[in-house]
Design an enzyme around this catalytic site. Structure first.
Site, PDB file in Angstrom:
ATOM      1  N   TYR A 111       0.832  -1.205   0.000  1.00 31.54           N
ATOM      2  CA  TYR A 111       0.000   0.000   0.000  1.00 31.54           C
ATOM      3  C   TYR A 111       0.864   1.251   0.000  1.00 31.54           C
ATOM      4  O   TYR A 111       1.812   1.386   0.779  1.00 31.54           O
ATOM      5  CB  TYR A 111      -0.930   0.035   1.216  1.00 31.54           C
ATOM      6  CG  TYR A 111      -1.734   1.327   1.290  1.00 31.54           C
ATOM      7  CD1 TYR A 111      -2.724   1.603   0.353  1.00 31.54           C
ATOM      8  CD2 TYR A 111      -1.477   2.288   2.255  1.00 31.54           C
ATOM      9  CE1 TYR A 111      -3.443   2.779   0.376  1.00 31.54           C
ATOM     10  CE2 TYR A 111      -2.185   3.478   2.297  1.00 31.54           C
ATOM     11  CZ  TYR A 111      -3.176   3.711   1.355  1.00 31.54           C
ATOM     12  OH  TYR A 111      -3.868   4.883   1.376  1.00 31.54           O
ATOM     13  N   GLY A 118      -6.601   4.972  -0.629  1.00 28.48           N
ATOM     14  CA  GLY A 118      -7.949   5.048  -0.092  1.00 28.48           C
ATOM     15  C   GLY A 118      -8.793   3.880  -0.551  1.00 28.48           C
ATOM     16  O   GLY A 118      -8.419   2.709  -0.416  1.00 28.48           O
ATOM     17  N   HIS A 141      -5.670  15.733  -4.962  1.00 35.22           N
ATOM     18  CA  HIS A 141      -5.972  16.090  -3.580  1.00 35.22           C
ATOM     19  C   HIS A 141      -5.829  17.588  -3.321  1.00 35.22           C
ATOM     20  O   HIS A 141      -6.301  18.082  -2.295  1.00 35.22           O
ATOM     21  CB  HIS A 141      -5.081  15.301  -2.621  1.00 35.22           C
ATOM     22  CG  HIS A 141      -5.519  13.877  -2.437  1.00 35.22           C
ATOM     23  ND1 HIS A 141      -5.648  13.007  -3.488  1.00 35.22           N
ATOM     24  CD2 HIS A 141      -5.863  13.181  -1.325  1.00 35.22           C
ATOM     25  CE1 HIS A 141      -6.046  11.834  -3.036  1.00 35.22           C
ATOM     26  NE2 HIS A 141      -6.193  11.910  -1.729  1.00 35.22           N
ATOM     27  N   ASN A 293      -0.310  12.995   4.288  1.00 37.00           N
ATOM     28  CA  ASN A 293      -1.034  12.172   5.258  1.00 37.00           C
ATOM     29  C   ASN A 293      -0.657  12.549   6.688  1.00 37.00           C
ATOM     30  O   ASN A 293      -0.096  11.737   7.435  1.00 37.00           O
ATOM     31  CB  ASN A 293      -0.730  10.695   5.005  1.00 37.00           C
ATOM     32  CG  ASN A 293      -1.944   9.826   5.251  1.00 37.00           C
ATOM     33  OD1 ASN A 293      -2.848  10.205   5.979  1.00 37.00           O
ATOM     34  ND2 ASN A 293      -1.958   8.656   4.637  1.00 37.00           N
ATOM     35  N   ARG A 388     -15.646  38.680  41.505  1.00 35.83           N
ATOM     36  CA  ARG A 388     -15.239  37.799  42.590  1.00 35.83           C
ATOM     37  C   ARG A 388     -14.722  36.450  42.090  1.00 35.83           C
ATOM     38  O   ARG A 388     -13.828  35.847  42.689  1.00 35.83           O
ATOM     39  CB  ARG A 388     -16.423  37.586  43.533  1.00 35.83           C
ATOM     40  CG  ARG A 388     -16.050  36.938  44.837  1.00 35.83           C
ATOM     41  CD  ARG A 388     -17.219  36.668  45.765  1.00 35.83           C
ATOM     42  NE  ARG A 388     -18.499  37.183  45.357  1.00 35.83           N
ATOM     43  CZ  ARG A 388     -19.648  36.594  45.682  1.00 35.83           C
ATOM     44  NH1 ARG A 388     -19.643  35.465  46.378  1.00 35.83           N
ATOM     45  NH2 ARG A 388     -20.803  37.122  45.318  1.00 35.83           N
TER      46      ARG A 388
END
Length: 613
Positions: A111, A118, A141, A293, A388
């Site tokens: 891969y 993807g 992309h 990535n 306060r």
């Protein structure tokens, strides 16, 4: 941590020097004399002093594969610090690259090396098409849309992707890291757009635009001066400044910005690289994934926000102290033994700051009475919560910020990619690219910022109401009815707070599926970071309006201020005139926004009372 060269920007001159001035009409009715005349520009509008806001940040950062710090990220992203890759890191990258090249020759698909990505990960890509595979990945992309993201954000994500590359866990070649470093040092800033990241498989679209520019495609802007790198877009953080192409850098000097805009022009990436003498990248196997990535965009914005919020929360303590004093409140609830009954560290730090800033105040002493033991005691036992309970709210925000900084530190120590090259030479798929850890704290910080701003606005509002301001004129106006004073300044703060409440709605719970249901749960961390930047800017402005209003109220009191609050008052008066008839208020607000963003309000108080937390 990564190596720091022992250099720093030239220290700033500090808070503008004050000089004696003659009170104008309507300025202090009585009490201790106020000093400091506004410094005015050519048209008579006060101008803030220039100079680096962070003189302790490094000018040079060496990346050796060990974690960066938040300050190093800010130095490179915002102030233009240069970067250098250590030889040991380059050697480590070369070893990991050898592993990838061995897999590229394998007949078994791997891969990211010899497959699609993807939902297309099961397709084997033949060797002759793999260069095109990397090019196609980055081009496809780089699909962002919308306004440009600020220069400091782009530089931060460039740096953080580079920091992951040099860990040797991505399998990228040394030349790829060297190209990114050269782009940072040349001020070449790729155009990245507001929309495109879901924050799951990293900030894919933003990082792809950077990778595209490194390949000589797409558009860039060029900034060379350290003072010019922050904030290219209008929705910037508090420290934003206009871009400029001016400076000694060869590339920047060769391209003039559009006249009157102060913004560096758009250039083709190929032209910018060529002018800077940088060879465009031709990506090899696995490098497309290695460059896109990661969660670097959201992490970069988290680092910038942490840096800014540290300063702003100290400023919030100082602003609250001014309000307590000017509203004739009591500092008794801030006593150390009372605060210790609820041992949150942030609460203790905020209360300590407020005690120190208010210490020795003649104005506060003016409404104390002696108790049965002869000790001074304030008769105003029950101040409103916005006075306060300031240490409790500010302290909770501090503790939230501490948690966010812890998460950022872990992320800065991470090597995020998929697949990764492990230390023993394996190449493994993983899910470390999911942005949830960062996305959550980005949302937490937006909640905290909104609440601190909400309390600040409530204190501002008290100054303007004659029923609650302890004797001050309506709206702090010179002639109420004729003049409106700070009426609409409070409107501005209220509008910002309302917006910040909407921005506090979490982005991290809004997952939406993508990539044909392969990426079926996403973090939306980029969206969380974008809205946090608006929240940080909003908090800066709300605190500035409180400081401006409190300083005006102090002018109208009959007694002198504490050393800490008085120093802050004088810092404000160095850029903004004192009370008087209504005048154009927006520029004065912006002057004090600059003081807050630059750390000069907190710095003025610390200069008088010592370091503040």
């Amino acid at each position: 941590m990564s190596t720091l060269h022992d250099t720093a920007p030239t220290p700033d001159s500090g808070t503008p020097a004050t000089t004696a001035s003659t009170p104008e009409a309507g300025a202090p009715r009585t009490g201790a004399p106020r000093t400091g005349a506004p410094r005015t520009g050519a048209v008579g509008i006060p101008t803030p002093s220039s100079g680096p806001a962070d003189p302790d940040l490094p000018r040079h950062v060496v990346l050796d594969g060990t974690p960066l710090t938040v300050d190093q990220v800010v130095a490179v992203a915002r102030h233009g610090a240069s970067v250098e890759i250590h030889d040991a890191a380059l050697a480590r990258m070369a070893q990991a690259r050898a592993v990838i090249e061995d897999l590229a020759d394998d007949t078994v698909p791997h891969y990211g090396v010899s497959t699609g990505f993807g939902a297309l990960a099961r397709r084997h890509i033949p060797a002759e098409q793999r260069a095109q595979l990397q090019l196609s990945l980055v081009r496809s992309h780089a699909a962002g849309s919308g306004p440009e993201v600020e220069t400091e954000v782009v530089r931060a994500l460039q740096l953080l992707r580079l920091a992951t590359l040099v860990t040797g866990h991505t399998g990228a070649r040394p030349v790829t890291a060297q190209t990114y470093a050269a782009m940072l040092n040349a001020g070449i800033t790729p155009v990245v757009h507001e929309y495109g990241s879901l924050g799951c498989s990293g900030d894919l679209a933003p990082l792809a635009h950077v990778a595209l520019a490194a390949m000589g495609e797409g558009q860039v802007r060029v900034v060379s001066r350290a003072s010019d790198v922050a904030g290219a877009a209008s929705a910037s953080g508090p420290s934003s400044a206009p871009l400029s192409a001016e400076g000694p850098d060869t590339l920047a000097a060769s391209v003039a910005p559009p006249r009157g805009t102060g913004v560096a022009p758009l250039l083709d990436a190929a032209q910018a690289l060529a002018t800077a003498g940088i060879e465009p990248l031709a990506l090899a196997e696995k490098e497309g994934l290695a460059l896109i990535n990661g969660t670097d965009g959201m992490l970069g914005m988290l680092c910038l926000a942490i840096h800014d919020l540290r300063r702003l929360l100290t400023t919030a303590d100082v602003a609250a102290s001014l309000s307590v004093e000017a509203l004739l409140g009591s500092d008794a609830p801030f006593a150390q033994d009372l605060i210790a009954l609820r041992p949150h560290p942030g609460q203790a730090a905020s209360a300590s700051n407020m005690r120190r800033v208010l210490e020795g105040s003649p104005l506060m002493a003016s409404h104390r009475e002696l108790d049965d033991a002869g000790n001074p005691a304030c008769t105003r036992v029950q101040d409103a919560y916005s006075l306060r309970c300031a240490p409790q709210v500010h302290g909770a925000a501090r503790d939230t910020l501490w948690h966010a900084a812890t998460v950022a530190g872990r992320e800065l120590a991470s090597a995020i990619d998929n697949p990764v090259v492990t230390s023993d030479g394996r190449v493994e798929s993983n899910g470390n690219f999911h942005g949830a850890p960062v996305a959550y704290v980005l949302d937490f910080l937006a909640i905290a910022a909104a609440d601190v701003a909400s309390m600040s606005e409530r204190r501002t509002d008290r100054f303007l109401d004659v029923a609650r301001s302890e004797g001050l004129p309506a709206f702090l106006a010179h002639d109420p009815g004729v003049d409106s004073g700070h009426m609409i300044a409070q409107y501005t703060a209220a509008g910002i707070v309302s917006e910040m409440k909407r921005l506090a709605a979490p982005a991290s719970v809004d997952s939406i599926p993508s990539s044909a249901m392969q990426e079926d749960h996403v973090s939306m961390g980029w969206a969380g970071a974008r809205k946090l930047r608006r929240s940080v800017d909003g908090l800066t402005r709300v605190l500035a309006i409180e400081v401006l209003t409190a300083a005006r109220a102090l002018d109208l009191r009959e007694h002198a201020s504490a050393a800490g609050t008085g120093a802050v008052h004088d810092a404000v008066r160095a850029v903004v005139p004192g009370p008087g008839p209504d005048r154009y208020l927006a520029p004065e607000i912006e002057q004090v926004v600059g003081l807050v963003a630059g750390g000069r309000i907190a710095g003025a108080a610390a200069g008088a009372v010592g370091p503040l937390d």
